[in-house]
Scaffold this motif. Structure first.
Motif, PDB file in Angstrom:
ATOM      1  N   HIS A 100      52.825  42.693  10.577  1.00 45.42           N
ATOM      2  CA  HIS A 100      51.252  42.843  10.412  1.00 45.42           C
ATOM      3  C   HIS A 100      50.538  41.539  10.189  1.00 45.42           C
ATOM      4  CE1 HIS A 100      47.287  44.161   8.930  1.00 45.42           C
ATOM      5  NE2 HIS A 100      47.442  45.062   9.936  1.00 45.42           N
ATOM      6  N   HIS A 101      49.626  41.219  10.924  1.00 48.00           N
ATOM      7  CA  HIS A 101      48.816  39.938  10.382  1.00 48.00           C
ATOM      8  C   HIS A 101      48.400  39.697   8.920  1.00 48.00           C
ATOM      9  CE1 HIS A 101      44.935  41.901  10.412  1.00 48.00           C
ATOM     10  NE2 HIS A 101      45.102  42.500  11.627  1.00 48.00           N
ATOM     11  N   GLY A 102      48.439  40.792   8.195  1.00 49.17           N
ATOM     12  CA  GLY A 102      47.963  40.775   6.883  1.00 49.17           C
ATOM     13  C   GLY A 102      48.960  40.602   5.885  1.00 49.17           C
ATOM     14  N   CYS A 133      44.368  48.514   2.905  1.00 46.75           N
ATOM     15  CA  CYS A 133      44.877  49.749   3.431  1.00 46.75           C
ATOM     16  C   CYS A 133      45.779  49.450   4.743  1.00 46.75           C
ATOM     17  CB  CYS A 133      43.842  50.675   3.479  1.00 46.75           C
ATOM     18  SG  CYS A 133      43.148  51.580   2.168  1.00 46.75           S
ATOM     19  N   THR A 134      45.069  49.064   5.601  1.00 42.76           N
ATOM     20  CA  THR A 134      45.780  48.376   6.931  1.00 42.76           C
ATOM     21  C   THR A 134      47.312  47.781   6.648  1.00 42.76           C
ATOM     22  OG1 THR A 134      44.979  46.364   7.384  1.00 42.76           O
ATOM     23  CG2 THR A 134      43.738  48.361   8.222  1.00 42.76           C
ATOM     24  N   VAL A 135      47.205  47.087   5.767  1.00 39.58           N
ATOM     25  CA  VAL A 135      48.654  46.251   5.398  1.00 39.58           C
ATOM     26  C   VAL A 135      49.517  47.461   4.766  1.00 39.58           C
ATOM     27  CG1 VAL A 135      49.794  44.574   3.910  1.00 39.58           C
ATOM     28  CG2 VAL A 135      47.713  44.040   4.989  1.00 39.58           C
ATOM     29  N   LEU A 136      48.989  47.960   3.772  1.00 43.02           N
ATOM     30  CA  LEU A 136      49.949  49.129   3.259  1.00 43.02           C
ATOM     31  C   LEU A 136      50.577  50.336   4.045  1.00 43.02           C
ATOM     32  CD1 LEU A 136      47.855  49.795  -0.324  1.00 43.02           C
ATOM     33  CD2 LEU A 136      49.898  48.017   0.118  1.00 43.02           C
ATOM     34  N   SER A 137      49.714  50.534   5.051  1.00 41.05           N
ATOM     35  CA  SER A 137      50.133  51.648   5.862  1.00 41.05           C
ATOM     36  C   SER A 137      51.193  51.007   6.747  1.00 41.05           C
ATOM     37  CB  SER A 137      48.769  51.963   6.879  1.00 41.05           C
ATOM     38  OG  SER A 137      48.374  50.976   7.713  1.00 41.05           O
ATOM     39  N   HIS A 138      51.266  49.851   7.131  1.00 40.69           N
ATOM     40  CA  HIS A 138      52.416  49.358   7.920  1.00 40.69           C
ATOM     41  C   HIS A 138      53.613  49.193   7.117  1.00 40.69           C
ATOM     42  CE1 HIS A 138      49.562  48.426  10.955  1.00 40.69           C
ATOM     43  NE2 HIS A 138      50.387  48.189  11.920  1.00 40.69           N
ATOM     44  N   ALA A 139      53.424  48.666   5.695  1.00 46.83           N
ATOM     45  CA  ALA A 139      54.667  48.560   4.933  1.00 46.83           C
ATOM     46  C   ALA A 139      55.188  50.035   4.454  1.00 46.83           C
ATOM     47  CB  ALA A 139      54.055  47.790   3.584  1.00 46.83           C
ATOM     48  N   HIS A 140      54.285  50.940   4.134  1.00 49.81           N
ATOM     49  CA  HIS A 140      54.687  52.214   3.565  1.00 49.81           C
ATOM     50  C   HIS A 140      55.478  53.071   4.588  1.00 49.81           C
ATOM     51  CE1 HIS A 140      51.273  52.205   0.176  1.00 49.81           C
ATOM     52  NE2 HIS A 140      52.578  51.362  -0.150  1.00 49.81           N
ATOM     53  N   ALA A 141      55.267  52.656   6.187  1.00 47.48           N
ATOM     54  CA  ALA A 141      55.966  53.297   7.098  1.00 47.48           C
ATOM     55  C   ALA A 141      57.329  53.001   7.063  1.00 47.48           C
ATOM     56  CB  ALA A 141      55.144  53.088   8.273  1.00 47.48           C
ATOM     57  N   LEU A 142      57.853  52.082   6.567  1.00 45.83           N
ATOM     58  CA  LEU A 142      59.061  51.416   6.610  1.00 45.83           C
ATOM     59  C   LEU A 142      60.289  52.405   5.732  1.00 45.83           C
ATOM     60  CD1 LEU A 142      58.649  47.661   6.983  1.00 45.83           C
ATOM     61  CD2 LEU A 142      58.995  49.127   8.726  1.00 45.83           C
ATOM     62  N   PRO A 143      60.063  52.659   4.823  1.00 46.16           N
ATOM     63  CA  PRO A 143      59.022  52.261   3.892  1.00 46.16           C
ATOM     64  C   PRO A 143      59.311  51.199   2.954  1.00 46.16           C
ATOM     65  CG  PRO A 143      60.305  54.449   3.028  1.00 46.16           C
ATOM     66  CD  PRO A 143      61.123  53.522   4.070  1.00 46.16           C
TER      67      PRO A 143
END
Length: 530
Positions: free
Chosen positions: A71-73, A124-134
């Motif tokens: 993610h770019h963030g 939020c957009t950053v966290l959504s990508h990170a938490h998906a891994l998680p």
């Protein structure tokens, strides 16, 4: 002077941050010739009594997972390992330049609601990508969020987050909560299991502070703040600031719920709750409250999504008037230390250029230019030579946009000090023309090439080696613009001169002949005078 290197590859330049677990440095990757950020972590600061090799293995596993957050963030992770020479763990990341989020928090001036919402929505957009891994951040706070010049958010320090899997050991000392007391969730304080909801609580603390200007809970020490996170209900936003929308207050209170299962389901749900407070594409920016023109606008990514990059402003130079320089420089003399620094900058940059490490060479020269300019003056011959070499290094490395304003400034300086037909003035004008051509500024480049040719003709004539090369560049640029008539005329005249001076077997003569033949075969509008 030998530069300290990490992992035999990353040369450290400047310390740009420090914390309880280590330091962050601006560094150069000597293999790829680019700037990076290097985080150095002492194993003793993480856990005592554990072998460095074991910690390095754990650290590398976590870095690999962090590197999967595409993610770019999130700054990209390039490398991780153990520097045995210093007995330190290191993490190599994308170097991000920006303004820390805490710089936007002012207890006396509130941010516009759209700005606070835009910051939170991007997180939020950053966290959504990170938490998906998680992957959970565990230490989300304003100091770990940077805002770039275009208003984009970058969340830092995912590199030391623990992975939510039982087979990966945490990097925290046993029994010690990880986090910062102003933003620590109740479960972190109590040493309970940490989940993505812990990051959402920290986000609620950040959003509260962005809207109100002060933390959710005060207190004179960490213990007092931790107690409040566990036992004290936060003051509703509207009791402090009545103009806060009811819906935004409700969202923040939900994020700050003591029990993790009472918080929003995930970062996506929080983002959805922030949508009503975000600007729509095309809206004008809000500039009320604490906002100043110098602050990056976080709403820009929503108001103008995927907009082209804005042209960068010209970098400030050390230029002064010639009269001022002459009067000041007359009473200046370089100190031994300054002379040594200039000499070292030349030697070091020469070595780097030979190794094709152009960005590093430019950086070494830049570090010497400003102190030398302050003492000797911007138009001192030594300073001008440093600046000229730096601009040349940038061009060789392909940084035409950054080099162009410096070549323009140098041409003006050399014209004043040595005359407009001096070798350096002409070379700077020529390099500026090349930069403009590479940047697609064809009309300006052509005008500048003709200016170079006029200066050369005044001193060396039309058939000198440099004049012939410039005439060839002019012809090629006409061809690139599909101006066949002017290209044919320029190249034909050049060919005639080359044929007489160098002969038909000369390499440049053959190149021009091939271009003319190509024009003949391809065709194009013919001038009646041809």
């Amino acid at each position: 002077m030998r530069t300290e290197a990490v992992g035999d590859r990353y040369e450290l330049r400047d310390e740009i941050g420090s914390g309880g677990m280590g330091t962050v440095w601006r560094a150069f990757d000597v293999v790829l010739d680019r700037e990076v950020a290097v985080k150095r972590i002492s194993p003793a600061s993480i856990a005592s009594g554990t072998a460095s090799d074991v910690l390095a293995d754990r650290f590398q596993r976590e870095a690999r997972v962090t590197a999967r957050i595409q993610h770019h963030g999130v700054p990209q992770v390039y490398d991780a390992g153990l520097d045995r020479a210093a007995d330190e763990l290191y993490l190599v990341m994308e170097l991000v330049r920006g303004t820390p989020l805490h710089a936007f928090i002012d207890p006396d001036e509130s941010l516009p609601m759209s700005w606070a919402a835009a910051f939170a929505a991007q997180i939020c957009t950053v966290l959504s990508h990170a938490h998906a891994l998680p992957v959970v951040h565990r230490d989300l706070k304003p100091a770990n969020v940077l805002v770039t010049d275009d208003g984009a958010v970058k969340v830092l320090d995912f590199g030391i987050a623990a992975v939510l899997r039982s087979d990966v050991t945490r990097l925290t000392a046993t029994g010690m909560p990880m986090g910062t007391s102003r933003y620590m969730s109740p479960e972190q304080v109590q040493g309970a299991r940490i989940t993505p909801h812990s990051d959402l609580y920290a986000l609620g603390c950040i959003l509260y502070e962005l809207v109100i200007g002060h933390p959710v809970f005060g207190g004179d020490n960490d213990f007092a703040r931790m107690y409040h996170h566990v036992s004290t209900e936060p003051t509703p936003l509207r009791e402090v600031q009545p103009e806060v929308p009811v819906e935004l207050e409700r969202l923040v209170l939900d994020l700050l719920a003591k029990a993790s299962d009472q918080r929003p389901t995930d970062a996506y749900e929080v983002y959805e709750g922030l949508l009503p407070f975000l600007p729509s594409p095309g809206e004008q920016p809000e500039t009320a409250g604490a906002v100043t023109d110098a602050m990056p606008d976080p709403t820009l990514v929503f108001r103008r999504p995927n907009a082209p990059r804005r042209p960068p402003e010209s970098r400030p130079t050390l230029e002064r008037s010639a009269a001022e320089e002459s009067s000041v420089a007359a009473v200046r003399a370089p100190s031994t230390g300054l002379r040594e620094a200039i000499r070292e900058a030349f030697e070091r940059s020469t070595a780097l250029l030979e190794e094709e490490r152009y960005a590093q060479a430019a950086d070494v020269l830049e570090a010497a230019i400003h102190p030398a300019g302050e003492v000797l003056g911007a138009e001192n011959p030594n300073v001008l030579e440093l600046r000229l070499r730096r601009a040349a290094a940038m061009v060789i490395g392909g940084s035409y946009r950054e080099a162009l304003p410096e070549f323009d400034a140098l041409e003006a300086a050399f014209s004043r000090t040595a005359g407009p037909t001096s070798d350096n003035a002409v070379q700077c004008l020529l390099q500026g023309a090349y930069c403009r051509a590479e940047l697609g500024q064809a009309p300006q480049a052509l005008q500048q090439f003709h200016g170079v040719l006029d200066r050369i003709r005044a001193t060396e004539g039309d058939a000198s080696e440099m004049a012939r090369q410039v005439r060839l560049d002019i012809g090629k640029l006409h061809l690139a613009e599909n101006n066949v008539t002017d290209a044919r005329r320029t190249l034909q005249t050049l060919y005639d001169d080359l044929f007489l001076l160098q002969g038909q077997d000369d390499e440049l003569t053959q190149e021009v002949a091939a271009l003319l033949e190509r024009i003949r075969l391809i065709g194009g509008p013919r001038d009646p005078r041809d």
